[in-house]
Design an enzyme around this catalytic site. Sequence first.
Site, short mmCIF file in Angstrom:
data_model
loop_
_atom_site.label_atom_id
_atom_site.label_comp_id
_atom_site.label_asym_id
_atom_site.label_seq_id
_atom_site.Cartn_x
_atom_site.Cartn_y
_atom_site.Cartn_z
N ARG A 63 2.74 -9.11 4.33
CA ARG A 63 1.71 -8.38 3.04
C ARG A 63 2.69 -7.70 1.96
O ARG A 63 3.32 -6.65 2.32
CB ARG A 63 0.69 -7.15 3.60
CG ARG A 63 -0.38 -6.93 2.75
CD ARG A 63 -1.54 -6.83 3.65
NE ARG A 63 -2.58 -5.90 2.79
CZ ARG A 63 -3.55 -5.27 3.01
NH1 ARG A 63 -3.75 -5.02 4.41
NH2 ARG A 63 -4.15 -4.51 2.31
N TYR A 89 3.36 1.98 2.10
CA TYR A 89 4.00 2.51 3.32
C TYR A 89 5.52 2.16 3.15
O TYR A 89 6.04 1.69 2.39
CB TYR A 89 3.36 1.79 4.45
CG TYR A 89 1.95 2.13 4.63
CD1 TYR A 89 1.52 3.49 4.91
CD2 TYR A 89 1.09 1.51 4.28
CE1 TYR A 89 0.27 3.89 5.35
CE2 TYR A 89 -0.50 1.72 4.73
CZ TYR A 89 -0.59 3.22 4.98
OH TYR A 89 -2.14 3.52 5.47
N GLN A 104 -35.17 5.42 -1.63
CA GLN A 104 -34.03 6.10 -2.55
C GLN A 104 -33.07 4.99 -2.86
O GLN A 104 -32.42 5.40 -3.99
CB GLN A 104 -33.33 6.96 -1.90
CG GLN A 104 -34.21 8.07 -1.34
CD GLN A 104 -34.49 9.08 -2.64
OE1 GLN A 104 -33.54 9.50 -3.49
NE2 GLN A 104 -35.64 9.76 -2.68
N GLN A 161 -18.42 5.29 3.13
CA GLN A 161 -19.02 6.52 3.66
C GLN A 161 -18.89 6.60 5.22
O GLN A 161 -18.50 7.94 5.55
CB GLN A 161 -20.39 6.72 3.11
CG GLN A 161 -20.50 7.21 2.00
CD GLN A 161 -21.81 7.31 1.47
OE1 GLN A 161 -22.39 6.62 0.26
NE2 GLN A 161 -23.06 8.07 1.92
N GLU A 180 0.83 -1.15 0.09
CA GLU A 180 0.01 0.12 -0.02
C GLU A 180 0.93 1.26 -0.04
O GLU A 180 0.33 2.18 0.35
CB GLU A 180 -0.95 -0.03 1.18
CG GLU A 180 -2.32 -0.34 0.69
CD GLU A 180 -2.67 -2.01 0.56
OE1 GLU A 180 -1.49 -2.76 0.57
OE2 GLU A 180 -3.64 -2.41 0.21
N HIS A 233 -1.61 3.72 -1.87
CA HIS A 233 -2.55 5.04 -1.50
C HIS A 233 -2.61 6.27 -2.55
O HIS A 233 -3.53 6.64 -2.82
CB HIS A 233 -2.41 5.51 -0.11
CG HIS A 233 -2.98 4.60 1.00
ND1 HIS A 233 -4.00 3.89 0.93
CD2 HIS A 233 -2.18 4.04 2.05
CE1 HIS A 233 -4.17 2.86 1.84
NE2 HIS A 233 -3.12 3.06 2.77
P1 NAP Z 1 -26.92 17.44 -2.69
O1 NAP Z 1 -25.69 16.72 -2.35
O2 NAP Z 1 -27.47 18.38 -1.64
O3 NAP Z 1 -26.42 18.43 -3.81
C1 NAP Z 1 -27.44 19.33 -4.34
C2 NAP Z 1 -26.93 20.01 -5.53
O4 NAP Z 1 -27.95 20.69 -5.87
C3 NAP Z 1 -25.67 20.81 -5.29
O5 NAP Z 1 -24.64 20.67 -6.27
C4 NAP Z 1 -26.21 22.28 -5.26
O6 NAP Z 1 -25.05 23.08 -5.61
C5 NAP Z 1 -27.35 22.17 -6.02
N1 NAP Z 1 -28.54 22.96 -5.72
C6 NAP Z 1 -29.20 23.16 -4.50
N2 NAP Z 1 -30.27 24.02 -4.50
C7 NAP Z 1 -30.26 24.28 -5.74
C8 NAP Z 1 -31.14 25.24 -6.25
N3 NAP Z 1 -32.14 25.83 -5.63
N4 NAP Z 1 -31.05 25.53 -7.67
C9 NAP Z 1 -30.01 24.85 -8.36
N5 NAP Z 1 -29.22 24.04 -7.74
C10 NAP Z 1 -29.17 23.99 -6.45
O7 NAP Z 1 -28.02 16.47 -3.00
P2 NAP Z 1 -28.22 15.42 -3.91
O8 NAP Z 1 -27.16 15.27 -4.98
O9 NAP Z 1 -29.42 15.38 -4.29
O10 NAP Z 1 -27.73 14.27 -2.85
C11 NAP Z 1 -28.58 13.86 -1.94
C12 NAP Z 1 -27.84 13.21 -0.69
O11 NAP Z 1 -27.47 12.03 -0.96
C13 NAP Z 1 -26.65 13.91 -0.13
O12 NAP Z 1 -26.28 14.05 0.86
C14 NAP Z 1 -25.61 13.14 -0.74
O13 NAP Z 1 -24.20 13.03 0.04
C15 NAP Z 1 -26.25 11.64 -0.75
N6 NAP Z 1 -25.76 10.86 -2.15
C16 NAP Z 1 -24.46 10.57 -1.94
C17 NAP Z 1 -23.90 9.76 -2.96
C18 NAP Z 1 -22.58 9.02 -2.82
O14 NAP Z 1 -22.10 8.59 -3.89
N7 NAP Z 1 -21.90 9.20 -1.67
C19 NAP Z 1 -24.51 9.48 -4.12
C20 NAP Z 1 -26.14 10.07 -4.10
C21 NAP Z 1 -26.42 10.88 -3.21
P3 NAP Z 1 -24.92 24.50 -5.83
O15 NAP Z 1 -25.85 25.05 -4.64
O16 NAP Z 1 -23.72 24.99 -5.57
O17 NAP Z 1 -25.69 24.78 -7.31
FE1 SF4 Z 2 -17.68 0.93 4.93
FE2 SF4 Z 2 -19.97 -0.10 5.65
FE3 SF4 Z 2 -20.00 1.34 3.35
FE4 SF4 Z 2 -18.80 -1.23 3.79
S1 SF4 Z 2 -20.93 -0.53 3.64
S2 SF4 Z 2 -17.65 0.43 2.64
S3 SF4 Z 2 -17.88 -1.12 5.68
S4 SF4 Z 2 -19.39 2.19 5.35
#
Ligand code: NAP
Ligand code: SF4
Length: 669
Positions: free
Chosen positions: A214, A166, A413, A339, A164, A252
Amino acid sequence: MYPHLFSPLDLGFTTLKNRMLMGSMHTGLEEEKGNLTRLAAYFAERAKGGVGLMVTGGIAPNRQGWLMPFGAKMTSSAEARKHQMVTTAVHEHGSKICMQILHAGRYAAHPFLIAPSAIQAPISPFKPWKMSGRLIRATIADFANAAAYAREGGYDGIEIMGSEGYLINQFIAPRTNQRDDEWGGDFERRIRFPLEIMKAVRAKVGPDFIVIFRVSMLDLVENGSTWEEVVALAQAIERAGATMINTGIGWHEARVPTIATLVPRGAYAWVTERLMEAVNVPLITSNRINTPEKAEEIIASGMAHMVSMARPFLADPYFAEKARTGKSHLINTCIGCNQACLDHVFARKEPSCLVNPRACRETIIPPVAQEKETRKKIAVIGAGPAGLSAATELAGRGHEVHLFESGSEIGGQFNIAKRIPGKEEFYETLRYYQNLIRETGVVLHLNTRATATALIEQQFSDVVLATGVVPRTPTIEGINHPKAISYIDAILGNKPVGNKVAIIGAGGIGFDTATLLTTPKEHGSIQEYQAEWGIDTTYTNRGGIIRPAKQTPVRQVVILQRSKGKVGAKLGKTTGWAHRIALKNRGVQMLDDVQYHKIDDLGLHVTIKGEAQVLEVDHVIICAGQESLRELLEPLTSAGVRVQVIGGAKEAAELDAKRAIEDGILVNV
Ligand code: NAP
Ligand code: SF4
């Protein structure tokens, strides 16, 4: 069930009860002040769950080897005694545990970092000091002493972290070792450091102590090792006294995702398989193996002797026991999201698991079985992540739980997320909840929109509102124009999407939508992943990387955000970079500092960095976040019903499945 996975592994002086290794993963519990109570409870739970062998997170052999200031180290009998609590707890439950000795070298997140040569890592803010010959010898002795202290602490063995990127890996690869003395130059001198460590450790701990080494079998960085060097190193390590060899994949600093959910299952077992004929000690394979079926397949087909899984045991400590007793349908599968585990570790936040919020908090959130409560009749409204979590948790605690869902299937969702290429693991989470609903006796009412009147009539003592979110509709002129499509319609395929697309919003869903719209039809195979990320399976080049295959764009996509700065800056710390690279390679444009004016037949009218322009697109997909949906709250509370609001219904901002599932587990009725 799984005969190969559950066949014991005889190591000569000791036997492992099955072929499952809980691989090393630093959780931060190693640095607990005072006693290691939380670390002991964390490992005890996994030992109870039936895993054959576990490896701790990285413990430094000295201060310079610390991952971060005041990181865990093993340099004295006093520190060894602290670990006895951990090892005793593991042994009480019939499992075994090794302590990983990790010297961070140039990856250390403190200014006193050292390395074979003074070359700064691209992911580190500090330049390392070049080690003197004297310091190298002292470090070898520190590894041996740490191993002896680990034995004193009751460990069954140690793992020497040689991969990795290290310190040990930094000596092995010409990328980071540019010395020309007895510790660097040609290959023999570059591998002297790991070999001296291996020999010193074995001499110190004796023959009857597990020593896993490893080996970095695929560096995935330029100027890494050649395959011939990997083989020669592994053979030399075996001769120097290793009990087993574990597989390390990718430094990494490599720009290839190796454990993210987009990596196909078992995508790196081929690397371990290549070494199977070359050495005689048992080989352990790793990376993105998360089901007993995949683990069994790998061992049965002779690709490795043992399978290492780290995050899957965070997601479900009882993974092994469920597999052994024919209950693998109830395994809570790790979805590879990072996450709550790695993203939290790197952000110095308390780690846990998105699908199992009890992980790493065993002393804080007790297991369900210990919490049997006076039986109440409870309604949970909404079968999305929060509702599923709450309903199964409450039923597990002994309550009569009715789960109401207006749609025809559970998931909320998750049913959107599972359609994103590379996020198919969400199907497993749905399978888990489907089975857990049955197992815990939740009464599921699909196609049923709960009304306040009906809930009051049915005399539920408590109602848990998990009604989730609805997409936010931004106030832009022409938002109802046929070119404007919600992300739900785009992802579910309810409306056809043209070839030129603008995406409003660069959050997780904006990126997910762009991924879906730009993924080629043939997708998901290990070969396609290898070509996309430039993994050289012929191992022609050092480090096993080649230029990624040129992608033919499926669509022209532009992702937009109003705020200034890096587009998608809020994506996961350990996975966001991979999403950005993948989309850039597919020709996706990412623009910040955008103002939206109008959607009409011409397309999307915007001002970008002060310049007005029209993006002539076929469709504009709205991914502008969400708003809470909790219309039942007021009528129910006015009628005196005890209501608890959780997940997106409580707070839409920054909502993700991690918070939703945690809210469900912590529900208090
Ligand atoms: P989000 O992360 O809050 O993003 C919303 C986006 O819309 C932002 O880029 C924001 O950017 C824009 N926005 C907000 N209000 C707006 C408005 N009134 N007009 C135009 N643009 C606006 O929401 P999301 O993408 O729907 O995701 C929802 C949740 O699911 C989040 O917490 C996210 O972390 C989670 N999620 C995570 C993953 C992952 O892979 N980890 C995948 C999907 C969802 P600006 O304000 O700069 O324009
Ligand atoms: Fe990490 Fe849990 Fe996501 Fe697996 S499901 S990658 S252990 S947070």
